[in-house]
Write a protein that holds these residues in place. Structure first.
Motif, PDB file in Angstrom:
ATOM      1  N   ARG A   1       2.345  -3.348  -8.785  1.00  0.00           N
ATOM      2  CA  ARG A   1       1.042  -2.836  -8.344  1.00  0.00           C
ATOM      3  C   ARG A   1       0.420  -3.786  -7.330  1.00  0.00           C
ATOM      4  O   ARG A   1       0.588  -5.011  -7.399  1.00  0.00           O
TER       5      ARG A   1
ATOM      6  N   ASP B   1      -0.275   2.698  -6.187  1.00  0.00           N
ATOM      7  CA  ASP B   1      -0.700   1.790  -5.109  1.00  0.00           C
ATOM      8  C   ASP B   1       0.105   0.520  -5.311  1.00  0.00           C
ATOM      9  O   ASP B   1      -0.294  -0.369  -6.059  1.00  0.00           O
TER      10      ASP B   1
ATOM     11  N   ASN C   1       0.820  -1.227   0.000  1.00  0.00           N
ATOM     12  CA  ASN C   1       0.000   0.000   0.000  1.00  0.00           C
ATOM     13  C   ASN C   1       0.848   1.268   0.000  1.00  0.00           C
ATOM     14  O   ASN C   1       0.565   2.228   0.713  1.00  0.00           O
TER      15      ASN C   1
ATOM     16  N   ASP D   1      -2.597  -4.729  -7.087  1.00  0.00           N
ATOM     17  CA  ASP D   1      -3.531  -5.694  -7.661  1.00  0.00           C
ATOM     18  C   ASP D   1      -2.821  -6.836  -8.384  1.00  0.00           C
ATOM     19  O   ASP D   1      -3.462  -7.764  -8.877  1.00  0.00           O
ATOM     20  N   GLU D   2      -1.472  -6.780  -8.422  1.00  0.00           N
ATOM     21  CA  GLU D   2      -0.694  -7.870  -9.003  1.00  0.00           C
ATOM     22  C   GLU D   2       0.157  -8.582  -7.949  1.00  0.00           C
ATOM     23  O   GLU D   2       0.988  -9.431  -8.278  1.00  0.00           O
TER      24      GLU D   2
END
Length: 486
Positions: free
Chosen positions: A43, A28, A13, A45-46
């Motif tokens: 990222r 992010d 984060n 989300d990865e």
């Protein structure tokens, strides 16, 4: 179900500034670290890792640690000196004065005292977000003072490109003179400080600090033979007058080239008063420069940063020790760089020059590059640190941006980091994966002990060197500058 790849430490984060080849910024993002190296950046989300320790950055900036590209570690003793000597209108005269006081202190600076004051300096740098530093140690009245200095730096966990200088001209008092043979023996002795984080180097400040210019060649060749680094502080405060007195018609860079110093990459210090036609020579030699913006306000010259950038050079940034500026804040240094280039350009325009192309101006992004990648390159560490990329050392910092000064639209966050950031906002510092600063506090040292012992060493040296009589009187019962103390 397949297990996720494991890492030692995971920062999540974060607003991750990578400084990688594509200058990726993950608004992010995460950074994964294992065995002292970065294993993944990307990222959120990865994210596909689990970790032994997970640190939630909470939206804070995660970026490479900064590198102090020009420094004198023991000069921490002289914090506050500028107020004592101001105004500075004649740079050569100011240098002569400070050299005299530096060497008076050097006579009473033993290993333990230098250890105490440099430990404080290293602590300050770490808490400000520095992960590596240069040192130019040339006050060698006592040979053991450098041992305490470099021992403190090694214990701090920081990286270092540490130059042991040889000086013997009339620029310094006789007590500080040493011949080249003795100086090189000291360099060889000090190789014991070499490690995976510290590189020892041989140096001589600049040409005016050596009586015989052939000594420059000897030191350069000896550094190669000893397998240590080599550096020179390319500062010519005389603006060519000193070189003319030596029979050299030209600038300092050409002078160093005459003695073979540019036949391979070298640390080239501040590169002050370099002639326009000499920048190509620096670039061709792969000279590693680290600019000191504070001093370019002293002389009003500014920083001709564009001269470097036009040639594909990315200089580092340095503070030049607390003797030059009490503010050792890398964010302040970045701001001063932007302003100092503006001064240089205005000077050039007033002399009939042209405005640099847009690509060669100091911007928020550019000075961040200089403070990280540029400094790492200046100290020959670019393969190890300066960016957050898999395979590089896990040298990174977390900077808190929750304050009011960062309450901007996201597109202004980088600008705010440079123009409003400050050392006090650095929350965590990692070097080689070790968390040396956690929530603003040292994990290796007791900070109160470091401060107390440094203050005691400074007071004792000032007293024994007779500096108290030269310092401003601000004790109870005294007056100074029409202010009265009780």
């Amino acid at each position: 179900m397949a297990l996720l790849p494991a890492c030692d430490t995971l920062i999540v984060n974060g607003y991750v500034i990578t400084m990688d080849g594509h200058r990726n910024v993950f608004t992010d993002g995460y950074v994964a670290m294992t065995d002292g190296e970065i294993t993944a950046v990307g990222r959120m989300d990865e994210l596909g890792h689990c970790a032994g320790e997970t640190i939630d950055a909470g939206g804070a900036v995660v970026m490479p640690g900064m590198v102090n590209g020009h420094n004198h570690l023991v000069q921490n003793m002289f914090r506050g000196y500028n107020d004592q000597r101001w105004p500075v209108l004649d740079i050569p005269a100011a240098v002569r004065s400070l050299i005299a006081e530096l060497f008076s202190i050097s006579a009473v600076m033993d290993e333990e005292r230098s250890y105490a004051i440099v430990r404080l300096h290293a602590l300050e740098m770490l808490k400000a977000g520095y992960v590596a530093t240069h040192d130019e140690h040339f006050t060698n009245v006592r040979k053991d003072s450098v041992d305490g200095s470099w021992r403190a730096l090694a214990e701090s966990g920081m990286r270092g490109f540490l130059c042991r200088c040889i000086v013997n001209s009339d620029k310094v008092p006789e007590a500080g003179h040493e011949n080249v043979e003795v100086g090189l023996q000291e360099v060889e002795r000090l190789r014991k400080f070499g490690s995976d984080r510290i590189r020892v180097a041989a140096s001589f400040v600049n040409y005016s600090f050596l009586e015989d210019p052939e000594d420059m060649r000897i030191i350069h060749e000896a550094a190669d033979a000893l397998g240590v680094g080599f550096g020179v502080d390319m500062t010519d405060n005389s603006r060519g007058a000193g070189l003319a007195a030596r029979g050299h018609d030209g600038g300092q860079v050409f002078y160093y080239a005459r003695y073979g110093l540019l036949d391979r990459p070298l640390y080239a210090g501040k590169a002050v008063n370099v002639l326009p036609e000499e920048f190509d020579l620096l670039a061709d030699a792969d000279a590693r420069c680290a600019l000191v913006p504070m001093l370019r306000f002293f002389d009003g010259a500014g920083l001709p940063l564009h001269r470097f950038l036009e040639r594909g050079m990315l200089p580092g940034l340095g503070t030049d020790a607390p003797l030059v500026t009490d503010c050792q804040d890398p964010f302040e240094v970045m701001r001063m760089t932007i302003l100092a280039q503006n001064i240089a350009v205005k000077n050039e325009l007033s002399s009939g020059g042209e405005k640099p192309a847009a690509a060669y101006w100091a911007t928020a992004e550019r000075v961040l590059e200089m403070a990280t990648l540029g400094g790492a390159s200046a100290l020959f560490m670019e393969d190890v640190t300066g960016s957050l990329e898999p395979g590089k050392a896990a040298d990174c910092i977390i900077v808190d941006i929750a304050g009011a000064e960062f309450a901007h639209a996201p597109q202004r966050r980088i600008g705010a980091l440079v123009w409003a950031g400050r050392a006090a906002q650095v929350r965590d510092v990692f070097v080689g994966g070790e968390r040396l600063i956690a929530d603003g506090r040292s994990t290796r040292w007791d900070e109160e002990t470091v401060t107390t012992e440094a203050a005691a060493a400074m007071a004792a040296m000032a007293r024994e060197a007779g500096l108290h009589s030269k310092m401003p009187a601000r004790s109870p019962g005294e007056s100074f500058r029409d202010w009265h103390y009780s």
